[in-house]
Design a protein around this motif. Sequence first.
Motif, mmCIF file in Angstrom:
data_model
loop_
_atom_site.group_PDB
_atom_site.id
_atom_site.type_symbol
_atom_site.label_atom_id
_atom_site.label_comp_id
_atom_site.label_asym_id
_atom_site.label_seq_id
_atom_site.Cartn_x
_atom_site.Cartn_y
_atom_site.Cartn_z
ATOM 1 N N VAL A 135 -9.822 -0.913 -7.154
ATOM 2 C CA VAL A 135 -10.322 0.346 -6.585
ATOM 3 C C VAL A 135 -11.077 0.103 -5.283
ATOM 4 N N THR A 136 -11.845 -0.968 -5.231
ATOM 5 C CA THR A 136 -12.733 -1.208 -4.087
ATOM 6 C C THR A 136 -12.220 -2.277 -3.127
ATOM 7 N N ALA A 137 -11.092 -2.910 -3.424
ATOM 8 C CA ALA A 137 -10.578 -3.957 -2.539
ATOM 9 C C ALA A 137 -10.304 -3.385 -1.150
ATOM 10 N N PRO A 138 -10.609 -4.147 -0.099
ATOM 11 C CA PRO A 138 -10.348 -3.653 1.260
ATOM 12 C C PRO A 138 -8.896 -3.269 1.479
ATOM 13 N N THR A 139 -7.982 -4.024 0.894
ATOM 14 C CA THR A 139 -6.553 -3.709 1.003
ATOM 15 C C THR A 139 -5.867 -4.012 -0.325
ATOM 16 N N LEU A 140 -4.794 -3.282 -0.578
ATOM 17 C CA LEU A 140 -3.921 -3.535 -1.724
ATOM 18 C C LEU A 140 -2.485 -3.558 -1.223
ATOM 19 N N GLU A 141 -1.640 -4.265 -1.927
ATOM 20 C CA GLU A 141 -0.227 -4.306 -1.572
ATOM 21 C C GLU A 141 0.491 -3.136 -2.237
ATOM 22 N N PRO A 142 1.035 -2.202 -1.461
ATOM 23 C CA PRO A 142 1.727 -1.058 -2.068
ATOM 24 C C PRO A 142 2.869 -1.503 -2.971
ATOM 25 N N GLY A 143 2.920 -0.921 -4.163
ATOM 26 C CA GLY A 143 3.995 -1.217 -5.093
ATOM 27 C C GLY A 143 3.808 -2.473 -5.910
ATOM 28 N N ALA A 144 2.692 -3.174 -5.711
ATOM 29 C CA ALA A 144 2.491 -4.447 -6.409
ATOM 30 C C ALA A 144 2.006 -4.228 -7.832
ATOM 31 N N PHE A 145 2.231 -5.251 -8.655
ATOM 32 C CA PHE A 145 1.717 -5.304 -10.021
ATOM 33 C C PHE A 145 0.644 -6.380 -10.046
ATOM 34 N N TYR A 146 -0.539 -6.009 -10.547
ATOM 35 C CA TYR A 146 -1.681 -6.911 -10.521
ATOM 36 C C TYR A 146 -2.077 -7.330 -11.937
ATOM 37 N N ILE A 147 -2.381 -8.609 -12.081
ATOM 38 C CA ILE A 147 -2.990 -9.144 -13.297
ATOM 39 C C ILE A 147 -4.249 -9.871 -12.862
#
Length: 279
Positions: free
Chosen positions: A233-245
Amino acid sequence: MTQTANLSLAGTTALVTGATDGLGRAAARALAAQGAHVIVHGRNPARGEALVDEITRSGTGSASFRAADFSSLEAVRAFADRIASDHPKLDLLVNNAGVAFPTGEPRHTSADGHELQFAVNYLAGWVLVNRLRPNLAAAAPSRVINVSSIAADPIDFADVMLEQPGAQDRGYGQSKLAQVTMTVALAPAFARDGITMAAMHPATLMNTTMVSDLRYPPQTSVDEGLEHLMALVTAPTLEPGAFYIKAKTARPYDPQPSDPDARDRLLELSEQLTGVSAE
């Protein structure tokens, strides 16, 4: 090297589904504690209003409760339309609401006759992301976090509703892989509107009511899942469409989300079942 600061949630508006228990409840508290207005969703008004009161008494952030039974697509559509009307700008949508049933239980169906896990865990989220897309775009840069799982059973397009004998045991994994597949399929178009959509596995068998009802011993805590969720939620950037663990990009536990044909078939099916199209 200067590290980019985490995003501020002060003054933002966030919708958390399934927010009256477990990870959703913890997320609502955490978002409000950072200054957000949290729209608390759940089926139980008493639990929802109690959480709103708790957040109000904390003196940080704010909250409102909106009830909806996600086993009914009519109810989900009405819920989405009310949120859209009440909140022209939506900074964050956390699709967290979900159900699961123990192995060997009979097949459960929704008010619309769909397999219940597919309806609540997947189709409700499909309706929300698409109906609320204009509101998310109005608040861009905004985010959608689909709370999925490493549980993964490929979607059997010949038996999506699990009508074959014994098929119900793959219902949870199928619904969760559908979330990931939707995320991969929709993320590029949403990104063009300034909306970053990602999916995640929060933690394995957290100490929630749902896990207790499944009769599994907990392996992790809600606090651990919350840490991973809030990191996205707070990360400066996220990779669109990615799956995170554990807040790091990972491969889904089944290759189906990478299959363009499977993605197209799921999008077509989702539109047919819900009456809500992806723009």
